[in-house]
Design a protein around this motif. Structure first.
Motif, PDB file in Angstrom:
ATOM      1  N   ARG A 182      11.475  -4.945  -3.106  1.00  0.00           N
ATOM      2  CA  ARG A 182      11.123  -3.349  -3.869  1.00  0.00           C
ATOM      3  C   ARG A 182       9.439  -2.652  -5.087  1.00  0.00           C
ATOM      4  O   ARG A 182       8.726  -3.407  -4.403  1.00  0.00           O
ATOM      5  N   GLN A 183       9.609  -1.347  -5.165  1.00  0.00           N
ATOM      6  CA  GLN A 183       8.613  -0.876  -5.695  1.00  0.00           C
ATOM      7  C   GLN A 183       8.943  -1.896  -7.563  1.00  0.00           C
ATOM      8  O   GLN A 183       9.967  -0.919  -8.145  1.00  0.00           O
ATOM      9  N   VAL A 184       8.176  -1.913  -8.257  1.00  0.00           N
ATOM     10  CA  VAL A 184       8.448  -1.979  -9.591  1.00  0.00           C
ATOM     11  C   VAL A 184       7.346  -2.056 -10.602  1.00  0.00           C
ATOM     12  O   VAL A 184       5.624  -1.987  -9.776  1.00  0.00           O
ATOM     13  N   PRO A 185       7.141  -1.453 -11.683  1.00  0.00           N
ATOM     14  CA  PRO A 185       6.135  -1.238 -11.983  1.00  0.00           C
ATOM     15  C   PRO A 185       5.333  -2.448 -12.521  1.00  0.00           C
ATOM     16  O   PRO A 185       5.053  -4.203 -12.424  1.00  0.00           O
ATOM     17  N   ILE A 186       3.378  -1.834 -12.562  1.00  0.00           N
ATOM     18  CA  ILE A 186       2.451  -3.389 -12.236  1.00  0.00           C
ATOM     19  C   ILE A 186       2.694  -4.221 -13.716  1.00  0.00           C
ATOM     20  O   ILE A 186       2.951  -2.817 -14.941  1.00  0.00           O
ATOM     21  N   LEU A 213       3.502  -7.847   3.074  1.00  0.00           N
ATOM     22  CA  LEU A 213       5.008  -8.052   2.431  1.00  0.00           C
ATOM     23  C   LEU A 213       5.606  -7.305   2.647  1.00  0.00           C
ATOM     24  O   LEU A 213       6.882  -8.079   2.141  1.00  0.00           O
ATOM     25  N   GLN A 214       5.570  -5.857   3.072  1.00  0.00           N
ATOM     26  CA  GLN A 214       6.477  -5.136   3.156  1.00  0.00           C
ATOM     27  C   GLN A 214       7.637  -5.930   4.485  1.00  0.00           C
ATOM     28  O   GLN A 214       8.713  -5.476   4.416  1.00  0.00           O
ATOM     29  N   ASP A 215       6.878  -6.708   5.394  1.00  0.00           N
ATOM     30  CA  ASP A 215       7.889  -7.222   6.205  1.00  0.00           C
ATOM     31  C   ASP A 215       8.264  -8.852   5.554  1.00  0.00           C
ATOM     32  O   ASP A 215       8.587  -9.760   6.253  1.00  0.00           O
ATOM     33  N   GLY A 216       8.687  -9.317   3.950  1.00  0.00           N
ATOM     34  CA  GLY A 216       8.642  -9.969   3.528  1.00  0.00           C
ATOM     35  C   GLY A 216      10.565 -10.270   3.730  1.00  0.00           C
ATOM     36  O   GLY A 216      10.212 -12.149   4.105  1.00  0.00           O
ATOM     37  N   LEU A 217      11.348 -10.201   3.746  1.00  0.00           N
ATOM     38  CA  LEU A 217      12.787 -10.066   4.504  1.00  0.00           C
ATOM     39  C   LEU A 217      12.234 -11.255   5.773  1.00  0.00           C
ATOM     40  O   LEU A 217      12.944 -12.051   6.390  1.00  0.00           O
ATOM     41  N   GLN A 218      11.833 -10.084   6.866  1.00  0.00           N
ATOM     42  CA  GLN A 218      11.270 -11.596   8.543  1.00  0.00           C
ATOM     43  C   GLN A 218      10.781 -12.755   8.072  1.00  0.00           C
ATOM     44  O   GLN A 218      11.391 -13.603   8.472  1.00  0.00           O
ATOM     45  N   ALA A 219      10.005 -12.250   6.762  1.00  0.00           N
ATOM     46  CA  ALA A 219       9.051 -13.165   6.828  1.00  0.00           C
ATOM     47  C   ALA A 219      10.080 -14.465   5.781  1.00  0.00           C
ATOM     48  O   ALA A 219       9.732 -16.216   6.722  1.00  0.00           O
ATOM     49  N   PHE A 220      10.836 -14.891   5.661  1.00  0.00           N
ATOM     50  CA  PHE A 220      11.669 -15.631   4.576  1.00  0.00           C
ATOM     51  C   PHE A 220      12.819 -15.460   6.223  1.00  0.00           C
ATOM     52  O   PHE A 220      13.043 -17.146   5.841  1.00  0.00           O
ATOM     53  N   ASP A 260      -2.102   1.803 -15.063  1.00  0.00           N
ATOM     54  CA  ASP A 260      -0.521   0.340 -15.611  1.00  0.00           C
ATOM     55  C   ASP A 260       0.790   1.270 -15.467  1.00  0.00           C
ATOM     56  O   ASP A 260       1.769   0.856 -15.321  1.00  0.00           O
ATOM     57  N   HIS A 261       0.413   2.489 -15.016  1.00  0.00           N
ATOM     58  CA  HIS A 261       1.724   3.586 -14.723  1.00  0.00           C
ATOM     59  C   HIS A 261       2.061   3.265 -13.531  1.00  0.00           C
ATOM     60  O   HIS A 261       3.375   4.057 -12.625  1.00  0.00           O
ATOM     61  N   GLU A 262       1.283   2.642 -12.763  1.00  0.00           N
ATOM     62  CA  GLU A 262       1.673   2.531 -10.812  1.00  0.00           C
ATOM     63  C   GLU A 262       2.435   1.765 -10.516  1.00  0.00           C
ATOM     64  O   GLU A 262       2.611   0.713 -11.645  1.00  0.00           O
ATOM     65  N   LYS A 263       3.063   1.656  -9.747  1.00  0.00           N
ATOM     66  CA  LYS A 263       3.898   1.029  -9.522  1.00  0.00           C
ATOM     67  C   LYS A 263       3.327  -0.353  -8.429  1.00  0.00           C
ATOM     68  O   LYS A 263       2.052   0.457  -7.836  1.00  0.00           O
ATOM     69  N   MET A 264       3.986  -0.884  -7.892  1.00  0.00           N
ATOM     70  CA  MET A 264       3.517  -2.060  -6.706  1.00  0.00           C
ATOM     71  C   MET A 264       4.328  -2.444  -6.376  1.00  0.00           C
ATOM     72  O   MET A 264       6.202  -2.357  -6.567  1.00  0.00           O
ATOM     73  N   ARG A 265       4.311  -2.789  -4.935  1.00  0.00           N
ATOM     74  CA  ARG A 265       5.647  -3.918  -3.827  1.00  0.00           C
ATOM     75  C   ARG A 265       5.232  -4.599  -4.318  1.00  0.00           C
ATOM     76  O   ARG A 265       5.188  -5.930  -4.773  1.00  0.00           O
ATOM     77  N   CYS A 266       7.011  -5.643  -4.289  1.00  0.00           N
ATOM     78  CA  CYS A 266       7.702  -6.859  -4.219  1.00  0.00           C
ATOM     79  C   CYS A 266       8.605  -7.275  -3.504  1.00  0.00           C
ATOM     80  O   CYS A 266       9.049  -6.188  -3.325  1.00  0.00           O
ATOM     81  N   LEU A 267       8.804  -8.856  -3.640  1.00  0.00           N
ATOM     82  CA  LEU A 267      10.389  -9.512  -3.192  1.00  0.00           C
ATOM     83  C   LEU A 267      10.923  -9.674  -4.289  1.00  0.00           C
ATOM     84  O   LEU A 267      10.253 -10.592  -5.449  1.00  0.00           O
ATOM     85  N   TRP A 268      12.300  -9.382  -4.472  1.00  0.00           N
ATOM     86  CA  TRP A 268      12.892  -9.094  -5.902  1.00  0.00           C
ATOM     87  C   TRP A 268      13.857  -9.871  -5.747  1.00  0.00           C
ATOM     88  O   TRP A 268      14.958  -9.471  -4.041  1.00  0.00           O
ATOM     89  N   LEU A 269      14.541 -10.441  -6.266  1.00  0.00           N
ATOM     90  CA  LEU A 269      15.542 -11.385  -5.809  1.00  0.00           C
ATOM     91  C   LEU A 269      16.495 -10.832  -6.689  1.00  0.00           C
ATOM     92  O   LEU A 269      16.768 -11.037  -8.150  1.00  0.00           O
TER      93      LEU A 269
END
Lengths: 324, 324
Positions: free
Chosen positions: A20-24, A301-308, A3-12
């Protein structure tokens, strides 16, 4: 997974999109934790990034995922699912009247107060989930949410066999609407602005009509799915007296409408939003809706900005995000 | 009567209304010449005088008259009649599809290319005429046209027994709509701005609701009949998600509409205009609609300008014109 692991996401945040990395997230008892397998960028996501609606958090609402944890229904773990995006209270007037997508206190995945699908994981209530039959690949299942929005039109208007249906806009959503109405046997023609859109419609045997050839005041049912104000003007010019315009576009700002003319011509305007997932899954399972040609690109996902960036180009079709 | 005789009328030209003498019109073979017994001033007449629509000629479209000449049906001579106001070609797409009031080349009594009812005589096709039963006095029959417009709402939407109907606007047309829907058993409440309007509604046992007490986003069906842009804003705030707004108001200018919100809330907007004369006559014959209290004044035609002044006052009810 911890639970304390982090995950990658696109944060607005403040009109800025960041990887960004945020907690799962931690699911509530009635929720499932899902691992996102594939997610799709929609016009609403682009509007959110433009800052047209206030939202802070992980965006994205189209996805197919896999249940990782579901304390109140262990049988779901490992299942591939899609999810309805409106989280409803079940108690308000709208919910009690069977209009759950209009819950008065709803949150909406990736749109209102609920972290969305452009992430490695997301949480949704079990009641929002629909199992995906094995025969539907991820690349098709990820279209379930917009496809259900296309199906919603058939829930709202009854279309006669001889009715002439005109669809204005052949982008991400328009292509799905065109296919759904064509499958339903409607006499449909589509105004498409870009060659790639025309090609895809042609491949599906769907009639394309040039803007200049749209009959004036003659169309029984017009569906406006351009995502722009111009679309309404075209729709209004095309619809016949006592005809109907279904409004599928959301965009920022006000539209000038000549209400007196709407009254004199006795036009019906119907707003249309989210639709039935079961119908969409059924169409996908039967292989009736062709989603493959609608996919323009798939980014990690890590290239999300390019995808947008790619999704925001004029005439862009579906751009997907793959978290792994 | 001699064809070369003149008649008195209210003539509109360059935004100016005048009492004038013009030749008595000559009916075409398929038309009847009617002597106007009583005519009513409507909001549309006031808009025409303001110059909001281009029209030159005799205005007026509400009337009860008597057939003076009808070469193709002599049996009609002497009959008391009311008349539908749209003159249709019978050949265009709209006419062939049963939408005669939307004829593509129509003229409209006192509104488009057809001299109207604020005159001693008028011509209308025989197919537009409806005999008035003897039991309906002129003072009631003269309401047939706006009453049919009120009845049109029931042709366009189906109203459930438990649906909450809100009518915004209790003027000339609003009062008739309120009565029609109340007679039809609808659960209706009415927003009325003027004490006289409230009194008339009370006399008919129809609920009145203060603007401040209108429930927000809760009303199933809202009918907008204020004749002003403010009415739409009230209607939009009151209607529930997936609810319906019937638009009865015609007024000059464009209205700013937040289309995205209409889409998100899946609202239906329906323009509504002319309606079934037979239904209106039936209601009048049964004495179900009370028109007496709606009459504010009756002027001789020669005092037509004064009648228009009175009809244009805020909160004015029906002002009638009597040609003799």
């Amino acid at each position: 997974m911890n639970d304390h692991e982090k995950m990658r996401c696109l944060w607005l945040e403040n009109h800025e999109l960041k990887v960004r990395q945020v907690p799962i997230p931690e699911p509530r008892p009635e929720e499932a934790l899902l691992r996102v397998r594939l997610a799709g960028i929609c016009g609403t996501d682009l509007e959110l990034v433009k800052g047209y609606y206030p939202y802070q958090g992980i965006i994205g609402h189209e996805f197919v995922g896999e249940v990782v944890r579901a304390v109140s229904d262990l049988s779901l773990v490992g299942k591939r699912v899609v999810g309805e995006i409106n989280l409803s209270c079940g108690k308000c007037r709208s919910c009690r009247s069977g209009r759950k997508t209009h819950c008065e206190t709803r949150s909406v995945l990736g749109i209102i107060d609920q972290n969305g699908s452009f992430a490695e994981y997301l949480c949704l209530p079990l009641t929002n989930l629909h199992s995906v039959p094995d025969s539907i690949p991820d690349e098709a299942a990820v279209f379930c949410e917009p496809l259900s929005a296309a199906c919603q039109i058939l829930q709202q208007v009854s279309i006669g066999r001889n009715d002439h249906v005109l669809l204005i806009g052949a982008g991400r959503l328009g292509q799905l609407i065109a296919q759904v109405l064509s499958i339903a046997g409607c006499n449909i023609s589509v105004v498409a602005r870009y060659p790639a859109q025309v090609k895809t419609l042609n491949q599906n045997g769907i009639s394309v009509i040039a803007e200049a050839d749209i009959p004036k005041r003659a169309v029984d049912l017009v569906i406006e799915a351009t995502g722009s104000k111009d679309g309404f003007r075209l729709a209004r010019a095309a619809v016949r007296p006592r005809g109907t315009i279904v409004l599928k576009s959301t965009y920022h700002g006000l539209l000038d409408v000549d209400i007196s003319a709407v009254v004199v011509d006795e036009i019906t305007l119907i707003g249309s939003r989210c639709g039935p997932f079961a119908a969409a899954l059924s169409l996908l399972e039967q292989g009736l809706v062709k989603t493959g040609p609608l996919i323009e690109a798939c980014y990690p996902l890590q290239d999300g900005l390019q995808a947008f960036e790619q999704a925001a180009r004029s005439g862009a079709m579906k751009v997907l995000l793959r978290p792994d």
